[in-house]
Write a protein that holds these residues in place. Structure first.
Motif, short mmCIF file in Angstrom:
data_model
loop_
_atom_site.label_atom_id
_atom_site.label_comp_id
_atom_site.label_asym_id
_atom_site.label_seq_id
_atom_site.Cartn_x
_atom_site.Cartn_y
_atom_site.Cartn_z
N UNK A 1 28.10 1.04 1.90
CA UNK A 1 28.00 0.49 3.25
C UNK A 1 28.53 -0.94 3.29
N UNK A 2 28.12 -1.75 2.33
CA UNK A 2 28.55 -3.15 2.29
C UNK A 2 30.04 -3.25 1.96
N UNK B 1 33.68 -6.30 -4.00
CA UNK B 1 32.59 -5.73 -4.78
C UNK B 1 31.50 -6.75 -5.11
N UNK B 2 31.87 -7.99 -5.39
CA UNK B 2 30.87 -9.00 -5.74
C UNK B 2 29.99 -9.35 -4.54
N UNK B 3 30.60 -9.50 -3.39
CA UNK B 3 29.84 -9.81 -2.17
C UNK B 3 28.96 -8.61 -1.79
N UNK B 4 29.45 -7.41 -2.04
CA UNK B 4 28.66 -6.21 -1.75
C UNK B 4 27.40 -6.17 -2.61
N UNK B 5 27.53 -6.53 -3.87
CA UNK B 5 26.37 -6.60 -4.76
C UNK B 5 25.39 -7.67 -4.27
N UNK C 1 27.29 -10.16 8.92
CA UNK C 1 27.10 -11.61 8.96
C UNK C 1 28.04 -12.31 7.98
N UNK C 2 28.12 -11.79 6.76
CA UNK C 2 29.02 -12.38 5.76
C UNK C 2 30.47 -12.23 6.20
N UNK C 3 30.80 -11.06 6.72
CA UNK C 3 32.17 -10.83 7.20
C UNK C 3 32.53 -11.84 8.28
N UNK C 4 31.62 -12.05 9.23
CA UNK C 4 31.88 -13.00 10.31
C UNK C 4 32.04 -14.43 9.79
#
Length: 183
Positions: A31-32, A39-43, A82-85
């Motif tokens: 999902x992330x 991959x690092x931000x998803x973790x 939120x991180x994407x934005x």
């Protein structure tokens, strides 16, 4: 993640969070990653979601139920957006790119396991996923506006606005169904 879980003194809470992490980490990662493409931000998002779940653990009865799964996915999705934005604002990307990501987001189809689920899910699928999430948190999970604002990292005013817009979207769908049925 293990460091965070090891500092939790209540063993029952720690075990529940471990089970949630183990059971849903692949779904959460997917999902992330679908939103962030990193991959690092998803973790990192998964870890943040587990931390958020720790504040809600008293409301979770069963780890393996669709309700827990949907809640975890909603938290992961919102943290990822939120991180994407934030990243989008820093990189000065165009709004159209976010629209493509937002269109790819879908409501977890197995969120509610009731007799009337098909009808409810049909309506929720027709509205913006953000509104569907807000309605789910408010009326299925029975969270207060304050709890929703903390969960999604938005103001209570924003929660009220989203709830209002979501209700209007549902009302419009119901009115269109009634009109098409000849009522």
């Amino acid at each position: 993640m293990l460091v965070f879980l090891s500092v939790i003194e209540d063993e029952a809470t720690r075990i529940k969070l471990e089970k949630i992490y183990i059971k849903y980490k692949k779904l959460a990662y997917w999902t992330a990653y679908k939103i962030l493409k990193d991959s690092h931000k998803s973790e990192d998002v998964i870890q943040d979601a587990i931390i958020k779940m720790s504040s809600l653990i008293h409301k979770i009865d069963e780890v393996g139920c669709n309700k827990t799964r949907a809640l975890f996915v909603i938290i992961v999705r919102n943290l990822s957006i939120n991180i994407y934005n934030k990243r989008k604002n820093m990189e000065h990307t165009h709004y159209e790119e976010f629209e493509v990501v937002a269109k790819d987001l879908s409501l977890d189809e197995k969120m509610i396991n009731l007799d009337q689920t098909k009808w409810i899910l049909g309506m929720l699928k027709e509205i913006n996923p953000t509104y569907a999430d807000i309605l789910s948190l408010k009326y299925y999970y029975y969270y207060s506006n304050s709890e929703i604002s903390k969960l999604l990292n938005i103001t209570e005013g924003n929660v009220r606005v989203r709830l209002h817009r979501a209700r209007l979207a549902i009302k419009k769908i119901i009115e269109e169904e009634d009109y098409s049925d000849g009522f």
